[in-house]
Design a protein around this motif. Structure first.
Motif, PDB file in Angstrom:
ATOM      1  N   SER A  11      33.940  34.798  38.245  1.00  0.00           N
ATOM      2  CA  SER A  11      35.241  34.802  38.486  1.00  0.00           C
ATOM      3  C   SER A  11      35.668  33.687  37.873  1.00  0.00           C
ATOM      4  O   SER A  11      36.870  33.734  36.909  1.00  0.00           O
ATOM      5  N   ILE A  12      35.250  32.038  37.373  1.00  0.00           N
ATOM      6  CA  ILE A  12      35.796  31.050  37.933  1.00  0.00           C
ATOM      7  C   ILE A  12      35.840  30.841  36.317  1.00  0.00           C
ATOM      8  O   ILE A  12      36.758  30.868  35.056  1.00  0.00           O
ATOM      9  N   VAL A  13      34.657  31.344  35.468  1.00  0.00           N
ATOM     10  CA  VAL A  13      34.199  31.364  34.307  1.00  0.00           C
ATOM     11  C   VAL A  13      35.036  31.622  33.917  1.00  0.00           C
ATOM     12  O   VAL A  13      35.564  31.547  32.450  1.00  0.00           O
ATOM     13  N   ASP A  14      35.649  32.750  33.670  1.00  0.00           N
ATOM     14  CA  ASP A  14      36.061  33.805  33.646  1.00  0.00           C
ATOM     15  C   ASP A  14      37.806  33.921  33.370  1.00  0.00           C
ATOM     16  O   ASP A  14      38.407  34.707  32.137  1.00  0.00           O
ATOM     17  N   GLY A  15      37.457  32.940  34.589  1.00  0.00           N
ATOM     18  CA  GLY A  15      39.369  33.025  35.060  1.00  0.00           C
ATOM     19  C   GLY A  15      39.984  33.907  35.656  1.00  0.00           C
ATOM     20  O   GLY A  15      40.746  34.109  35.600  1.00  0.00           O
ATOM     21  N   ASP A  16      39.411  34.559  36.524  1.00  0.00           N
ATOM     22  CA  ASP A  16      40.171  35.553  37.158  1.00  0.00           C
ATOM     23  C   ASP A  16      40.177  35.305  38.180  1.00  0.00           C
ATOM     24  O   ASP A  16      39.362  35.073  39.243  1.00  0.00           O
ATOM     25  N   ASP A  40      27.894  25.248  45.240  1.00  0.00           N
ATOM     26  CA  ASP A  40      26.848  25.914  44.262  1.00  0.00           C
ATOM     27  C   ASP A  40      27.576  26.906  43.015  1.00  0.00           C
ATOM     28  O   ASP A  40      26.641  27.249  42.198  1.00  0.00           O
ATOM     29  N   ALA A  41      28.573  27.582  43.829  1.00  0.00           N
ATOM     30  CA  ALA A  41      29.524  28.230  43.141  1.00  0.00           C
ATOM     31  C   ALA A  41      30.584  27.696  41.925  1.00  0.00           C
ATOM     32  O   ALA A  41      30.471  27.929  40.664  1.00  0.00           O
ATOM     33  N   MET A  42      31.861  27.097  43.238  1.00  0.00           N
ATOM     34  CA  MET A  42      32.609  26.688  42.728  1.00  0.00           C
ATOM     35  C   MET A  42      33.136  25.370  41.473  1.00  0.00           C
ATOM     36  O   MET A  42      32.838  25.284  40.264  1.00  0.00           O
ATOM     37  N   ILE A  43      31.902  24.212  42.073  1.00  0.00           N
ATOM     38  CA  ILE A  43      32.226  22.926  41.394  1.00  0.00           C
ATOM     39  C   ILE A  43      31.208  23.409  39.991  1.00  0.00           C
ATOM     40  O   ILE A  43      31.219  23.443  38.770  1.00  0.00           O
ATOM     41  N   ALA A  44      29.493  24.200  40.041  1.00  0.00           N
ATOM     42  CA  ALA A  44      29.025  24.629  38.970  1.00  0.00           C
ATOM     43  C   ALA A  44      29.634  24.983  38.698  1.00  0.00           C
ATOM     44  O   ALA A  44      29.668  24.880  36.790  1.00  0.00           O
ATOM     45  N   ALA A  45      30.888  25.660  38.731  1.00  0.00           N
ATOM     46  CA  ALA A  45      31.875  26.723  37.615  1.00  0.00           C
ATOM     47  C   ALA A  45      32.560  25.746  36.978  1.00  0.00           C
ATOM     48  O   ALA A  45      32.734  26.633  35.441  1.00  0.00           O
ATOM     49  N   MET A  46      33.171  25.097  37.323  1.00  0.00           N
ATOM     50  CA  MET A  46      34.103  23.990  36.531  1.00  0.00           C
ATOM     51  C   MET A  46      33.045  23.491  35.390  1.00  0.00           C
ATOM     52  O   MET A  46      33.786  22.772  34.656  1.00  0.00           O
ATOM     53  N   ALA A  47      31.990  22.694  35.651  1.00  0.00           N
ATOM     54  CA  ALA A  47      31.130  21.796  35.004  1.00  0.00           C
ATOM     55  C   ALA A  47      30.499  23.213  34.032  1.00  0.00           C
ATOM     56  O   ALA A  47      30.668  22.032  33.197  1.00  0.00           O
ATOM     57  N   GLU A  48      30.547  24.028  34.326  1.00  0.00           N
ATOM     58  CA  GLU A  48      30.059  24.992  33.134  1.00  0.00           C
ATOM     59  C   GLU A  48      31.501  24.976  32.301  1.00  0.00           C
ATOM     60  O   GLU A  48      31.216  24.865  30.729  1.00  0.00           O
ATOM     61  N   VAL A  49      32.838  25.139  32.606  1.00  0.00           N
ATOM     62  CA  VAL A  49      33.818  25.527  32.112  1.00  0.00           C
ATOM     63  C   VAL A  49      33.403  23.902  30.897  1.00  0.00           C
ATOM     64  O   VAL A  49      33.989  23.913  29.862  1.00  0.00           O
ATOM     65  N   GLY A  50      33.801  23.103  31.792  1.00  0.00           N
ATOM     66  CA  GLY A  50      33.446  21.357  30.741  1.00  0.00           C
ATOM     67  C   GLY A  50      33.174  21.454  30.229  1.00  0.00           C
ATOM     68  O   GLY A  50      33.331  20.472  28.663  1.00  0.00           O
ATOM     69  N   ALA A  67      40.766  26.704  35.539  1.00  0.00           N
ATOM     70  CA  ALA A  67      40.673  25.850  36.747  1.00  0.00           C
ATOM     71  C   ALA A  67      41.699  26.647  36.983  1.00  0.00           C
ATOM     72  O   ALA A  67      41.833  26.807  38.845  1.00  0.00           O
ATOM     73  N   ARG A  68      43.059  27.159  36.861  1.00  0.00           N
ATOM     74  CA  ARG A  68      43.468  28.076  38.167  1.00  0.00           C
ATOM     75  C   ARG A  68      43.351  29.216  39.085  1.00  0.00           C
ATOM     76  O   ARG A  68      43.450  29.334  40.195  1.00  0.00           O
ATOM     77  N   ALA A  69      41.963  29.663  38.530  1.00  0.00           N
ATOM     78  CA  ALA A  69      41.059  30.820  38.740  1.00  0.00           C
ATOM     79  C   ALA A  69      40.318  30.064  40.812  1.00  0.00           C
ATOM     80  O   ALA A  69      40.325  30.018  41.318  1.00  0.00           O
ATOM     81  N   MET A  70      40.485  28.414  40.406  1.00  0.00           N
ATOM     82  CA  MET A  70      39.507  27.194  40.972  1.00  0.00           C
ATOM     83  C   MET A  70      40.327  27.491  41.899  1.00  0.00           C
ATOM     84  O   MET A  70      39.922  27.435  43.068  1.00  0.00           O
TER      85      MET A  70
END
Ligand code: B1M
Length: 213
Positions: A11-16, A40-50, A67-70
């Protein structure tokens, strides 16, 4: 448990944003520890977005949406993190320097840092040296981050570093600078510790500085 963590991550990577908030609520309801959801989910997702941003597979708009989803997910998670006494990685005092009103890039840097687990004290725009000094005294951060978008306001970074020196606080913080006209050579010239070209590398470098992966 892994399914729900994957759902938050995707959801974070997709910006949902809505999907992220709902998935975080579902994970909490299922008894997943707040720190596990965050790391394991949120910070990992933002690292992937980065990472996607750095390799040119996503761009500023996608990063803002992720970032808004985060943020939406963090709003749900925050009371639980506080209750579980999960500490931030470190504090960062961040601002756009005096005379400069550009805040889009700084906002992205703040979001990526928060996404990486830092607590950001955002001084906003047009932040003078005395505001940085006061914030460092009050919050005792590990980092001071300064953003400048104008060649005419870049010298304020030097002035702020000198103000930190005069206040006896320079050695207590790591100074990071960035913004479109700022260069590594300029960062070195004004004795900043770190230069980051974009929001994603700002978060990555700050973590690396603390020897965190
Ligand atoms: Co202004 N502006 N602007 N502007 N503006 C620029 C910067 C400019 C390059 C446009 C141009 O002439 N081509 C030019 C600067 C020229 C120069 O000095 N070399 C300029 C000018 C001249 C001005 C005014 C003087 C115009 C006038 O009034 N005559 C005026 C100044 C106002 C002031 O600040 N006192 C002004 C005003 C404005 C608006 C208010 C209209 C608006 C800002 C709105 C806002 O921020 N809320 C604005 C905008 C939007 C821009 C442009 C178009 C876009 C900036 C932006 O948001 N980029 C910009 C032209 C351009 O850049 N192409 C321009 C997107 C953002 C994500 O990127 O901010 O670079 P950026 O941030 C990146 C990296 O730099 C890095 O990470 C971010 C994300 O990856 N980064 C850091 C940023 N800070 C970091 C800190 C770090 C690490 C990395 O560590 C702490």
């Amino acid at each position: 448990m892994q399914d729900i963590l994957n759902e938050i991550y995707d959801s974070i990577v997709d910006g949902d944003a809505q999907g992220t908030a709902e998935a975080v609520k579902a994970a909490l309801a299922a008894g997943v520890a707040p720190a596990t959801i965050l790391n394991d989910a949120m910070i990992a997702a933002m690292a992937e977005v980065g990472r996607l941003f750095e390799v040119g597979e996503c761009f500023v708009p996608e990063m803002l949406i992720a970032a808004r989803a985060m943020k939406q997910g963090l709003a749900v998670l925050k009371p639980h993190l506080v209750a579980a006494n999960v500490q931030p990685v470190a504090k960062v005092v961040l601002g756009t320097v005096r005379g400069d009103l550009h805040d889009i890039g700084k906002g992205l840097v703040a979001m990526m840092l928060e996404g990486a687990g830092f607590e950001v004290i955002d001084l906003g725009v047009d932040a003078g040296p005395e505001k940085f000094v006061e914030a460092v005294r009050q919050h005792r951060p590990a980092f001071v981050g300064m953003s400048a978008l104008l060649t005419t306001t870049m010298p304020q970074m030097r002035t702020t570093i000198q103000a930190l020196e005069a206040a006896g606080l320079r050695d207590s913080v790591t100074v990071m600078v960035g913004g479109a006209p700022v260069t590594p050579a300029f960062a070195e010239e004004i004795h900043a510790d770190l230069y980051a070209a974009d929001a994603s590398s700002a978060a990555r470098l700050a973590k690396a500085w603390l020897n965190l992966s």
